[in-house]
Design a protein around this motif. Structure first.
Motif, mmCIF file in Angstrom:
data_model
loop_
_atom_site.group_PDB
_atom_site.id
_atom_site.type_symbol
_atom_site.label_atom_id
_atom_site.label_comp_id
_atom_site.label_asym_id
_atom_site.label_seq_id
_atom_site.Cartn_x
_atom_site.Cartn_y
_atom_site.Cartn_z
ATOM 1 N N ILE A 259 0.198 9.476 28.728
ATOM 2 C CA ILE A 259 -0.181 11.006 29.003
ATOM 3 C C ILE A 259 0.200 11.993 27.761
ATOM 4 C CG2 ILE A 259 0.038 12.986 30.282
ATOM 5 C CD1 ILE A 259 0.011 10.870 32.797
ATOM 6 N N LEU A 260 1.418 11.769 27.482
ATOM 7 C CA LEU A 260 2.133 12.637 26.278
ATOM 8 C C LEU A 260 0.894 12.418 24.883
ATOM 9 C CD1 LEU A 260 5.900 12.348 26.856
ATOM 10 C CD2 LEU A 260 4.338 14.318 27.584
ATOM 11 N N ASP B 237 8.234 17.015 34.810
ATOM 12 C CA ASP B 237 8.449 16.315 33.579
ATOM 13 C C ASP B 237 7.853 16.466 32.535
ATOM 14 O OD1 ASP B 237 10.427 15.229 35.258
ATOM 15 O OD2 ASP B 237 9.859 13.435 36.015
ATOM 16 N N LEU B 238 6.420 16.224 32.674
ATOM 17 C CA LEU B 238 5.595 16.381 31.491
ATOM 18 C C LEU B 238 5.577 17.737 30.816
ATOM 19 C CD1 LEU B 238 2.203 14.857 32.859
ATOM 20 C CD2 LEU B 238 3.857 13.777 31.173
ATOM 21 N N TRP C 263 6.140 14.977 38.545
ATOM 22 C CA TRP C 263 5.550 14.577 37.320
ATOM 23 C C TRP C 263 4.977 15.577 36.499
ATOM 24 C CZ3 TRP C 263 2.044 9.994 39.373
ATOM 25 C CH2 TRP C 263 2.782 8.944 39.330
ATOM 26 N N LYS D 32 6.748 12.220 22.671
ATOM 27 C CA LYS D 32 6.950 11.018 23.425
ATOM 28 C C LYS D 32 8.567 10.895 23.229
ATOM 29 C CE LYS D 32 6.411 6.034 22.661
ATOM 30 N NZ LYS D 32 5.738 4.933 21.696
ATOM 31 N N PRO E 206 1.965 5.471 40.346
ATOM 32 C CA PRO E 206 1.565 5.388 39.066
ATOM 33 C C PRO E 206 0.191 5.110 38.807
ATOM 34 C CG PRO E 206 3.719 4.748 39.119
ATOM 35 C CD PRO E 206 3.181 4.868 40.764
ATOM 36 N N GLU F 68 5.713 4.003 35.385
ATOM 37 C CA GLU F 68 5.710 5.156 35.317
ATOM 38 C C GLU F 68 6.089 5.817 33.996
ATOM 39 O OE1 GLU F 68 7.989 9.093 37.406
ATOM 40 O OE2 GLU F 68 7.897 7.290 38.491
ATOM 41 N N LEU F 69 7.159 5.266 33.369
ATOM 42 C CA LEU F 69 7.505 5.640 32.116
ATOM 43 C C LEU F 69 6.459 5.360 30.971
ATOM 44 C CD1 LEU F 69 9.657 6.879 30.029
ATOM 45 C CD2 LEU F 69 10.564 4.679 30.042
ATOM 46 N N LYS G 62 12.879 11.456 28.925
ATOM 47 C CA LYS G 62 12.776 12.936 29.407
ATOM 48 C C LYS G 62 14.132 13.678 29.530
ATOM 49 C CE LYS G 62 12.607 11.218 34.225
ATOM 50 N NZ LYS G 62 12.014 10.945 35.316
ATOM 51 N N ARG H 121 3.493 7.720 31.734
ATOM 52 C CA ARG H 121 3.979 9.224 31.090
ATOM 53 C C ARG H 121 3.727 9.405 29.641
ATOM 54 N NH1 ARG H 121 8.629 10.754 28.751
ATOM 55 N NH2 ARG H 121 9.381 12.960 28.999
ATOM 56 N N GLU H 122 4.328 8.311 29.059
ATOM 57 C CA GLU H 122 4.243 8.308 27.470
ATOM 58 C C GLU H 122 2.678 8.286 26.999
ATOM 59 O OE1 GLU H 122 6.644 5.043 26.061
ATOM 60 O OE2 GLU H 122 8.578 6.444 26.374
#
Length: 631
Positions: A288-289, A598-599, A595, A296, A261, A281-282, A299, A285-286
Motif C-alpha cells: 500500500i505504501l 499506521d499508514l 491500519w 517503506k 488482510p 499484514e506487513l 512502523k 502494508r508495504e
C-alpha cells in the motif's frame, strides 16, 4: 494462489516425530456423528490451528487429542502411547499419556476446582507428583505469564470470565505438557489478553511444545505452521495458512471468513490498486505504501498507537465525548445523546466483592465498579468495552437486578432497580442474555425452551405460541423448533437462548459478550439480530471485546479498572487523540482505523476515520489516485 490441500492419509513429514497420531477416528453422540474418519498427525514442536463452524467437531477433536474422550472407532496414539486400537481402550496407556497432555477448556468454569487461584494453578502439578518447591515456582511463573499474579489469593468464582480463562491457561502451563491444546482461549479476553496468549504460544513452540489451537479468530490462524478446517466431523481443508485461506468462497461455505488482510487486499485489487493477495499484514502494508507514495519500512509503534499529535483536536470536535483523566475517572457526568430520552441512568454506582473494611487476608475491598455513571439513550445500541476484569459483567448484572450495588442508583425507565420493588418491576421489561446463555437451556424441545419466559408472564397459549414463532423466525431457528436444544451446535444453542429472551418482548435487552465463541457466520447472525431489534425501537446494551462491534454502535462506554474512562459516540471514542489511551488500557481501535493510523504514521496523507474495510479501501484508492495524477 496456491490450491488448498485436502487430507488424504495424514502423512508425517520425513524425519518428524508425531506426538499425536489419529487414524480413521470416528465418534458418535447418540445419533450425531461428531467425528467421521479423522486421520491426522501432529508433530513435535508443531503449531496446528483448528478452524471450523460451530458444531463442526472442533471441541470433540480437542478432547480426543487430550485423552479425555475415547473414540468409537479408529486408532489413537498419544505421546507414544497406543491408547485406542482394534476397538479397545487401553486405560493404562491413557493414564500415562495424560501426564504429558494439557487442555484449556472453551469455558474456564469447567476447569476451576478450588476456591483459591494459586491452588487451582497448583492442582495439575500436584496430581503429577511434582515436588512442592517446584510447584511453588511453576505457579508463580505461570501467574506472572498471564498477568494474574495480583490475584493469587482470590476466589476464582469472583473473577471475570476473562480472568478465569487466564487462570485456566496458567494451570495448564504449570503442568509443562509436551502437547498443549487450547480450545478458544481468547474468546473471553480483551485485545491485550489475546495478544498475550498468542505470544505465550509462540514461546512454547520455540521451546519445543506442540500447540494445538482451536479458534474462531481467523487472524490467529496466520501464526500456525498448519491449519485444518473441520466440517460436520470431517477435515474439509488442510494446509499452510496461505493455502487454506486461498480457498476463497469455500471458506464462506464452511461458515468461516478470510483474515482481515486478505479481505482488504481483495477490496483494493477490485479498486485497481496493485497489491498482492496476501495473509501477511506487513507485506500488504508495504505494498500500500508503494502504491500511495508512503515511506517503506518498520512502523513507528508510538506514532501508530497515539495517532498524530496535531490530531488531538479532532476528538474535541465530536459532540458528547468525555475523557476523564487520573483520579477523576468514574466521576464523569453522564452525558446522553442530545434530544433522546434515557432508558437507563446509572449514577455513582459502586460495587465491591469484599465487604467494607478489610478482607480475611487483610486486603482492602476490591472494587468491581467505582463511582460509575452514564446514560443509555432509549432505542439506541450501546456497547460497554473495557479490559478483562474492568467490571463490565458486574455492571450488567446490577442493571438487570441480579446484583445489588454497595451504593449509587440505577434507573430503568425511571424505576430505581436497587430496591426490591424496582427489581420486581423489571420482569418482562428487561431481558438479560448472560455470557454463556446456552447454559440456560433445559426443555425437551427448542420451542418449549423459548416458550418458558412468555408462559411465566401469564400470557395466553396463543400469545405464547405467536411469540415463540416470531422469536424463532428472528434468530433463524424455525426449522429446529421440534429438536432437542442439546442436539444443537454451540452457535445454535446461543441463538436458542437469545430467542427465549426475545420471546418475552423486553423493552431493553442486555447481552454479555453475545458473539463470544461463535463462528464468523454466527457472529454475523447475532449482529443482524441486534440491528433488527434496534430498528424496532428496542434498547440494546452489549458487553463486547470487539472494537468493530463497538464502532457500529450509537454510543460507547469505556470502563477501565472499574471506572468510566470515557464515553461518547464511536467517532469521539475512537478519535485520533484517544488512540494511545485505548491501547494503554488493553483495548485498541477497530482494525480499519488502526491500519489507517499506521499508514498515516508512515507518511500517507490523511485517510479519514474508516470503520469498515470498504471505507479504508476507498480512502486508500482516493489517495493513490491523487498520487498518480500528481495532486
Amino acid at each position: 494462489m496456491t490450491a488448498v490441500a485436502t487430507t488424504t492419509d495424514g502423512a508425517t513429514p520425513a524425519g518428524a516425530t508425531p506426538l499425536v497420531r489419529l487414524r480413521d477416528v470416528s465418534l458418535v453422540y447418540g445419533e450425531l456423528a461428531a467425528l467421521c474418519g479423522i486421520t491426522l498427525d501432529v508433530t513435535a514442536g508443531e503449531h496446528l490451528c483448528v478452524l471450523g463452524a460451530n458444531g463442526s467437531g472442533k471441541s470433540t477433536l480437542a478432547s480426543v487429542v487430550c485423552g479425555l474422550l475415547a473414540p468409537d472407532g479408529g486408532e489413537v496414539e498419544l505421546v507414544g502411547q497406543r491408547c485406542y486400537h482394534d476397538g479397545q481402550v487401553d486405560l493404562d496407556a491413557y493414564r500415562v499419556a495424560r501426564r504429558s497432555l494439557g487442555l484449556v477448556f472453551q469455558s474456564p468454569d469447567d476447569q476451576m476446582v478450588t476456591s483459591i487461584v494459586e491452588d487451582d494453578v497448583a492442582f495439575g502439578p500436584e496430581n503429577l507428583g511434582v515436588p512442592r518447591e517446584q510447584i511453588v515456582e511453576r505457579v508463580e511463573r505461570e501467574l506472572r505469564r498471564v498477568a494474574m499474579q495480583d490475584y493469587a489469593k482470590a476466589d476464582p468464582a469472583r473473577l471475570s470470565g476473562g480472568q478465569k480463562q487466564r487462570v485456566a491457561i496458567a494451570g495448564a502451563l504449570a503442568m509443562e505438557p509436551q502437547v498443549l491444546v487450547l480450545d478458544e482461549p481468547g474468546a473471553l479476553l480483551d485485545v491485550r489478553g489475546r495478544t498475550s496468549i498468542m505470544k505465550v504460544m509462540a514461546k512454547l513452540k520455540t521451546a519445543g511444545t506442540t500447540v494445538i489451537h482451536v479458534t474462531h479468530f481467523m487472524e490467529e490462524a496466520l501464526a500456525a505452521d498448519r491449519v485444518i478446517v473441520l466440517s460436520e466431523g470431517h477435515i474439509a481443508l488442510e494446509g499452510t495458512p496461505h493455502e487454506v485461506f486461498s480457498a476463497g468462497e469455500r471458506l464462506v461455505e464452511l461458515g468461516l471468513q478470510k483474515p482481515a488482510p486478505v479481505r482488504l487486499a481483495e477490496k483494493l485489487r477490485a479498486l485497481g490498486i496493485d497489491v498482492p493477495w496476501t495473509c501477511d499484514e506487513l507485506e500488504l502494508r508495504e505494498a500500500i505504501l508503494r502504491a500511495v507514495g508512503g515511506e517503506k519500512g518498520e512502523k513507528d509503534e508510538a506514532a501508530a498507537d497515539a495517532g498524530s499529535d496535531d490530531a488531538a483536536s479532532d476528538a474535541a470536535s465530536h459532540v458528547g465525548a468525555v475523557l476523564v483523566p487520573g483520579d477523576a475517572q468514574g466521576a464523569v457526568k453522564a452525558d446522553a445523546v442530545p434530544g433522546q430520552d434515557v432508558a437507563i441512568a446509572v449514577r455513582d454506582l459502586c460495587f465491591s466483592y469484599v465487604p467494607e473494611g478489610r478482607g480475611s487476608d487483610g486486603s482492602r475491598p476490591r472494587f468491581a465498579l467505582d463511582h460509575v455513571s452514564f446514560d443509555v439513550p432509549r432505542g439506541s445500541r450501546v456497547s460497554l468495552v473495557g479490559q478483562t476484569g474492568s467490571g463490565k459483567s458486574t455492571l450488567m448484572r446490577i442493571v438487570c437486578g441480579l446484583e445489588q450495588p454497595d451504593s449509587g442508583t440505577v434507573l430503568v425507565d425511571g424505576t430505581d432497580t436497587t430496591t426490591k420493588r424496582g427489581r420486581r418491576s423489571l420482569r418482562g421489561r428487561v431481558g438479560y442474555v448472560m455470557q454463556h446463555p446456552e447454559r440456560q437451556l433445559f426443555a425437551e424441545t427448542v420451542a418449549e425452551d423459548v416458550a418458558y419466559g412468555p408462559t411465566n408472564l401469564g400470557l395466553s397459549e396463543q400469545e405464547v405460541a405467536d411469540r415463540v414463532e416470531a422469536a424463532l423466525k428472528l434468530v433463524g431457528l424455525t426449522h429446529k423448533r421440534a429438536a432437542s436444544p442439546f442436539e444443537l451446535s454451540g452457535g445454535q444453542q446461543r441463538l436458542c437462548a437469545i430467542a427465549g429472551i426475545l420471546a418475552m418482548e423486553p423493552q431493553t435487552i442486555l447481552l454479555d459478550e453475545p458473539t463470544a465463541g461463535l463462528d464468523p457466520r454466527g457472529q454475523l447472525e447475532v449482529r443482524a439480530i441486534l440491528n433488527r431489534l434496534r430498528e424496532r425501537g428496542v434498547t440494546v446494551v452489549q458487553v463486547t471485546h470487539s472494537m468493530e462491534d463497538a464502532a457500529h454502535s450509537d454510543w460507547v462506554v469505556v470502563l477501565n479498572q472499574s471506572k468510566v474512562l470515557m464515553q461518547g459516540t464511536p467517532g469521539s471514542v475512537f478519535a485520533r487523540g484517544n488512540a494511545r489511551t485505548l491501547f494503554g488500557c488493553g483495548l485498541g481501535l477497530p482494525l480499519p482505523l488502526r491500519w489507517a493510523r499506521d499508514l498515516e504514521a508512515a507518511g500517507v496523507p490523511r485517510l479519514g476515520d474508516p470503520i469498515t474495510n470498504t471505507d479504508l479501501a476507498q480512502a486508500i484508492a482516493h489517495v493513490a489516485g491523487e498520487v498518480r495524477h500528481g495532486v
